[in-house]
Design a protein around this motif. Structure first.
Motif, short mmCIF file in Angstrom:
data_model
loop_
_atom_site.label_atom_id
_atom_site.label_comp_id
_atom_site.label_asym_id
_atom_site.label_seq_id
_atom_site.Cartn_x
_atom_site.Cartn_y
_atom_site.Cartn_z
N CYS A 109 -6.41 2.32 2.99
CA CYS A 109 -6.37 3.63 2.01
C CYS A 109 -7.31 4.08 1.68
N LEU A 154 0.63 -1.23 0.03
CA LEU A 154 0.03 0.02 0.06
C LEU A 154 0.95 1.23 0.17
N ALA A 204 -7.45 -3.56 -1.95
CA ALA A 204 -6.23 -3.83 -1.19
C ALA A 204 -6.82 -4.97 -0.31
N TYR A 227 0.83 3.62 -2.79
CA TYR A 227 -0.46 4.31 -3.01
C TYR A 227 -0.94 5.37 -1.88
#
Ligand code: F6R
Length: 593
Positions: free
Chosen positions: A560, A429, A553, A432
């Motif tokens: 996120c 992650l 995810a 991102y």
């Protein structure tokens, strides 16, 4: 008839050393302002008591430093919920003879009895606060005792919670004491500090002592600690802080809230680096326990709720999620083989401390997930998982919320025997998170903020893991922009709240690979009633009027998906003229019930 001024949280500081105390105290108060910001005050000794205090934010109060000489001082930044934001009610509070000054964080529950008791002895009260009884009790006891014994005797009379810093005219020392309110000691070079939190003195020293319950400390040229319950002098370890002033400063950011949102790439990495061994041990405890409770308040509660979905899908375990303030209703169900996982950024929230104490009384084991090192909760726990997010100064939880999710997600994977997989998933992650917190992404989200800034209501929906995200997102929008926002499970809207949807009502729809079909169905129900649909998820849809792409995810989705809303909430606050770091009526840690 005096009425109770409910002080939920305040910041206090005390200093003795070679520097000008008023300067040290004032700077310290500025870093503690997140704990309260409706008024502030300082007392220094030269050796006479000198006092300045007023209502307003610290940088708006015109402290005349020339009138605050001396190397010993105490200070206070206050936050009250109702009544009495007046100069008289600001701390420090002074005894009738003008010789004793006290700053206080917490609440004295029996202050009315004490006040009546003191009034019968001829004491006069000039404020509406609970605190004013303390300097007067000390004055009364000092007729026959020295300063220390008078403080000890006064403390015995108090019921409630307190972190106190006390000075007495003519004596070059500060006495500080804590019960159910945080207090730490900074150990410098020929100087000492006491404060509600470490940032107040980190500029001067990184050596810290975390005081225990009922500890009383005297600082002058030396440091002495007594425990009032054990009735003896005690030694406490000195810890070294591994973060510095820069981390507790805004840097190039306009507000702490934005800084803390933007530093989530780093805070998530730090939370990931954390405690492999401990996480494994806790996962065994979860597997061994007959019943596991996940407890928290506010955002921490939402992190618990989110985790319960992960434990269910990954480890096939049902964990009971309970609001810490409601936990007493389950007390009879707690047994020796129960496990309570307490989640708290500050580790000082009164509701959670009380819940944990009651669980321990019934013999349950306690695991805590905490950010603030040395906080009260850390000492109540059989196992401790630190969030390692670094200091969070803004009143709103942002980076610490995602850190809680990181630790809980790792724990769910570990309980399923898939720790490495979980770690790899969260690592994926990071890029991102870097992108979604970047200036470009923020500019994109600003277009949405402009569109919905004048809305009266915002509704947010999600299913499964996106349901707790919808609740947390609504809380973020509400507490900082004051727009009414409510989160629902996607399937629930049609059971009532859809009646609120009108032409143009913004509705934020969280989607994921798993829930996309049903969520698009819910979005079309809303659209049919004229809603303005904002989609947040892996894929755009013709129904969406605005779309924020968030990577898919799986179990880490919650980490996120909340970030764009943290940014949205921040921007809505700015566009509506609200101060994101000082939301009205809120304070960082709620240390009374
Ligand atoms: C929301 C927020 C609060 C806290 C809650 C619990 O942005 O910050 O809802 O999450 O007061 O605080 P801790 O986690 O310190 O126990």
């Amino acid at each position: 008839m005096p009425y109770k001024v409910l002080i939920l949280v305040c910041g206090i500081i005390g200093y003795t050393g070679n520097k000008k105390a008023s300067k040290v105290v004032l700077k310290g108060l500025m870093t503690l302002e997140y704990r309260g910001y409706d008024s502030a005050g300082i007392v220094t000794l030269d050796p006479k008591i000198r006092i300045q205090k007023n209502v307003g934010k610290i940088n708006q109060i015109d402290f005349d430093m020339e009138k605050l000489p001396g190397n010993v001082g105490i200070g206070h930044t206050r936050w009250a919920t109702h009544g009495g934001v007046t100069k008289e009610n600001c701390h420090p509070h002074i005894s009738n003879n003008g010789k004793i000054a006290v700053v206080h964080n917490g609440i004295i529950e029996n202050y009315q009895e004490l006040r009546t008791f003191l009034e019968a002895k001829g004491f006069v009260f000039n404020t509406q606060t609970d605190t004013e009884v303390i300097p007067n009790l000390i004055e009364m006891y000092m007729k026959e005792n020295d300063f220390l014994d008078a403080v000890k005797k006064s403390i015995k009379m108090l019921e409630g919670s307190y972190a106190l810093a006390i000075v007495c005219e003519g004596l070059e020392k500060v006495i500080a004491v804590r019960k159910d309110s945080p207090l730490v000691v900074g150990v410098g070079d020929e100087e000492f500090f006491v404060a509600s939190d470490v940032p107040a003195f980190i500029e001067h020293t990184k050596k810290v002592i975390y005081l225990h319950e009922n500890d009383l400390v005297i600082i002058n040229k030396k440091l002495k600690i007594f425990n009032l319950k054990e009735d003896r002098e005690v030694e406490r370890p000195v810890h070294n802080i591994d973060w510095d002033m820069e981390q507790a400063k805004k840097g190039n950011f306009e507000h702490f809230m934005l800084k803390e949102i933007a530093e989530q790439t780093e805070s998530i990495k730090k939370s990931l680096r954390n405690n492999t061994k401990e996480i494994e041990r806790v996962s065994w405890m979860i597997n061994d326990a007959r019943k596991v409770y996940l407890i928290g308040c506010g955002s921490s509660y939402h992190a618990c709720l989110s985790a319960s979905y992960k434990f269910s899908s990954l480890a096939k375990k049902h964990l009971d999620v309970v609001l810490a303030s409601e936990f007493s209703n389950y007390r009879d169900l707690i047994e020796q083989d129960s496990l309570v996982i307490a989640v708290s950024q500050s580790g000082e929230t009164a509701d959670i401390l009380e819940a944990v104490k009651s669980a321990k009384e019934k013999g349950a084991k306690v695991v805590s997930i905490v950010n603030v090192t040395g906080s009260s909760l850390t000492r109540e726990s059989d196992e401790l998982l630190m969030m390692n997010s670094g200091p969070e100064i803004s009143v709103l939880s942002t980076k610490t919320y995602t850190s809680q999710l990181v630790v809980l997600t790792l724990l769910a994977y570990a309980t399923a025997g898939r720790y490495d997989e979980g770690k790899a998933k969260i690592k994926d992650l990071i890029n991102y998170v870097y992108y979604i917190t970047s200036a470009n992404a923020r500019d994109y989200i600003r277009k949405l903020s402009e569109k919905i800034k004048d809305s009266e209501h915002i509704y947010l929906i999600g299913r499964g893991l996106q349901y707790p995200t919808a609740l947390e997102a609504a809380l973020k929008i509400k507490e900082v922009s004051y727009i009414h926002a409510e989160g629902f499970a996607g399937g629930e809207l049609k059971h009532g709240a859809i009646a609120m949807i009108e032409k143009g009502t913004p509705c934020i729809v969280f989607t994921s690979d798993l829930t996309e079909k049903e969520m698009v169905g819910n979005a079309s129900e809303l659209k049919a009633r004229g809603a303005y649909i904002i989609g947040i998820g892996p894929r755009n849809n013709d129904l969406f009027d605005f779309f924020i792409k968030v990577m898919q995810a799986d179990e880490a989705n919650s980490i996120c998906q909340i970030i764009p809303i943290q940014i949205l909430a921040y921007q809505l606050a700015l566009l509506r003229g609200c101060d994101p770091d000082r939301p009205r009526n809120l304070a960082k840690s709620v240390t009374v019930k």
